[in-house]
Design a protein around this motif. Sequence first.
Motif, short mmCIF file in Angstrom:
data_model
loop_
_atom_site.label_atom_id
_atom_site.label_comp_id
_atom_site.label_asym_id
_atom_site.label_seq_id
_atom_site.Cartn_x
_atom_site.Cartn_y
_atom_site.Cartn_z
N UNK A 65 0.83 -1.21 0.00
CA UNK A 65 0.00 0.00 0.00
C UNK A 65 0.86 1.26 0.00
N UNK A 66 1.93 1.25 0.78
CA UNK A 66 2.82 2.41 0.79
C UNK A 66 3.43 2.65 -0.59
N UNK A 67 3.86 1.60 -1.25
CA UNK A 67 4.46 1.75 -2.58
C UNK A 67 3.44 2.26 -3.59
N UNK A 68 2.20 1.82 -3.45
CA UNK A 68 1.16 2.29 -4.37
C UNK A 68 0.84 3.76 -4.12
N UNK A 83 -7.54 2.28 -12.38
CA UNK A 83 -7.10 0.94 -11.96
C UNK A 83 -6.19 1.02 -10.73
N UNK A 84 -5.42 2.11 -10.63
CA UNK A 84 -4.54 2.27 -9.47
C UNK A 84 -5.36 2.50 -8.21
N UNK A 115 -8.66 -2.30 -3.07
CA UNK A 115 -8.59 -3.75 -2.88
C UNK A 115 -7.63 -4.12 -1.76
N UNK A 116 -6.52 -3.40 -1.67
CA UNK A 116 -5.57 -3.67 -0.59
C UNK A 116 -6.22 -3.42 0.76
N UNK A 117 -6.97 -2.32 0.89
CA UNK A 117 -7.66 -2.03 2.16
C UNK A 117 -8.67 -3.12 2.50
#
Length: 749
Positions: free
Chosen positions: A362-365, A424-425, A431-433
């Motif tokens: 998540x941090x990288x995104x 999409x990002x 989705x990660x959350x």
Amino acid sequence: MAKKLTDAELVSEVQQELNRSKHLRFAFERDWYGNLLFKQGHQWIVWDETGRRFRQKKLKPWIPQPVTNRFASTLDALVSLMLRVQPDMQWRSDDPNNESLKSVAETATKLVSRVKDMTHFNLWRQTLAGWLTYTGNAYLVNYYDQEGGIPIEVPIYRCKQCGNEDLPTGFEEGCQECGGNEHEYSMDSSTGAPKQVQFTGGSVRTEVASPFEVFMDFSVTEWHRQPYIIRVKDRTLEYFKTRYGKRGEKVEAGGTSTLGEFYSSSLAYMASGPGINPSAGQVHRRPGNAEVWYVRRPDDTYPDGLTAVIAGNELLEKNEELPEDHAGNHFLPVTQFIFDPIPGSAVGKTVASDLRPKQKQRNELESLIQLITMRMANPVWIIPYGTDVEGFSGQPGAVLKAIQLSPNASSNPQRLPGENVPSSVMQWLEKIDNDMEEMASVFDVLKGQAPAGITAGYAIQLLIERGQSRWGPLFQRWENGMVMWAQQVTALCKEYMPAEQLRSILGEHGEWEVGKFKEESMAGLNLTVEAGSAKPQSALSEQAMVDQLIGQGLIDPSDPQVKAEILRSVGMGKYDNLADWDMKDASREEEAFYKIAIAYDLAEISQQVQAMAQSPGADPQRVQSAVMQVQTLAQGGVRYREQIDNHMIHLWAHKRFAKTDKFLKLSPEWQAVWLQHITQHAMRIQQEAMIQAGAGMMPPPPGAAGGPTPPGKPAGSPPGQAQPGGGPPEQVGASPQGGHINNPVNMGA
């Protein structure tokens, strides 16, 4: 039986056991420490295999390093959910018909409640839940500190037969001088108060130990079969001198530093937020050494077990007997809590280790989104080459110069709009959350937020149960750990705590309860948990349950103590102030009565008046005056205020006082005075109930025409001159012919 070890051999063996326990342990410690760093916000880190340390990730200066700590918020919600699990533990007898064992069980249950306050239960359970959630392992070290108690006042008893004086424990099996079973308080002739001595007892201690401190055999999966437990804790030299005296003075500063010790020491100084280097060296501390606490299960060498404390090469303490549990078995006084067991291993894992890669992703995104926003989402200017225009504004937009190739193209500057972040990002971030919530089963409803579009109570309750059911096994293990802790502290109190201190802890019924608790075996007892108490409870659900129990008649809210507990359970204890005042008023009355009752022997005074009345030529007026003095003394021991007392609370409090040990030690005459006073309050309550059940008219003032007569006082008698049997004053004293004196304690108080 094998030969016991010398002190030097024991120190050497403990060091060998400690070295064996460190084998391949660094992998677990790395995982635990990484989770704690993520909790503090240090999430742009990598593991350095060479130095076996975490360090900051090396990135270009222009790469953003955002941290939205969903990792900590998700796990903190899980910690809060775990703290709502408060198992209601009760000691129970296997034989419901054994009254002696039932008494011991009740005493042990009450003692567990008192030990919670003594060990600061509500504070250490929060620390325990944090270690358990973020590392998957936590431990409680329980011990009895011989010098950790507070001073208490212990009364001195006196044998009625031989006059021998001793502590209460000296009369548990009768007087040690004559064997008599009757004793009383020994009075101080100068003050008229009971003699007392100051006694300083010990205290049960419970300390939370992190997994960095506890060493054991990881291959032994059953806790009750662990051959030994070692706890390594850094201490200062001052601590060793204070705790161990002359032996502690021999401890020198130094000692080897392990990876776990580095992690433990650095956590205390690890600030939150990025920019702090987690690979910083060992923090500077005051000179000290590692305290190695070693407990060993009974074996051929030590049939009753062993406890040893070592610092450096010095053996500071050695005890060749472990405490015994309620079944008579020696136990290691350490309680283990595991988040999720690893098959085949004595340590557990935590969901935090699964959430950490997701938080990293998540941090990288988020960093990518920030880069897109800074580089592509801003508008830019395109200026044809050769155009003589300067001074463009519009920062942070960039200025791009272009060569004009087409002769018919416009030579004016053009402004190009920026590009949005690809959808999409953003969907990936969402989705990660969702994945993190699903992995931890901590949904919005467990964080206090109703999901959008869901308003039905049953639907919300279904989501709550769905989230809680995921952690049903965790709650069960939490409950099992609390039961193990309660069993251990109860055993420590029974074995090590002096009877005088137990009596002061258990309160007014302490003497009889302590005698049973110390004498009887606990082999027929089991510590059970009330059904449903090991599930997370909310204030709303508890209030609904209380309402249901009141409706079924299982709880009596008219009982002042029950009412106070109900108000406190729903967070409304402030509305119990009036009852609190009445309870204090009743307690003051009880204390005043008790002081008079132990200062004057009513039976002896009555006998003296009796002898005076029966003596030849007794003066009737003098006898009558003496009788009135006895009556006044008896009435002065209690205080009845018809218009002021809260009769319901006074009745309840006075009955409770009449069941205490110190009341039962009073003479029968004084006990009768108090019981008559209780009757007064009961009669007044009955009169008020009859008035309310009548025509609804307000009753006239007591003593007025047509009004109720105060209980225990004949109509028309002056205040303070209640007559036994309702007769006039002249009938109370002895007759000139030597009639008997009526017992003054039969009077209304």
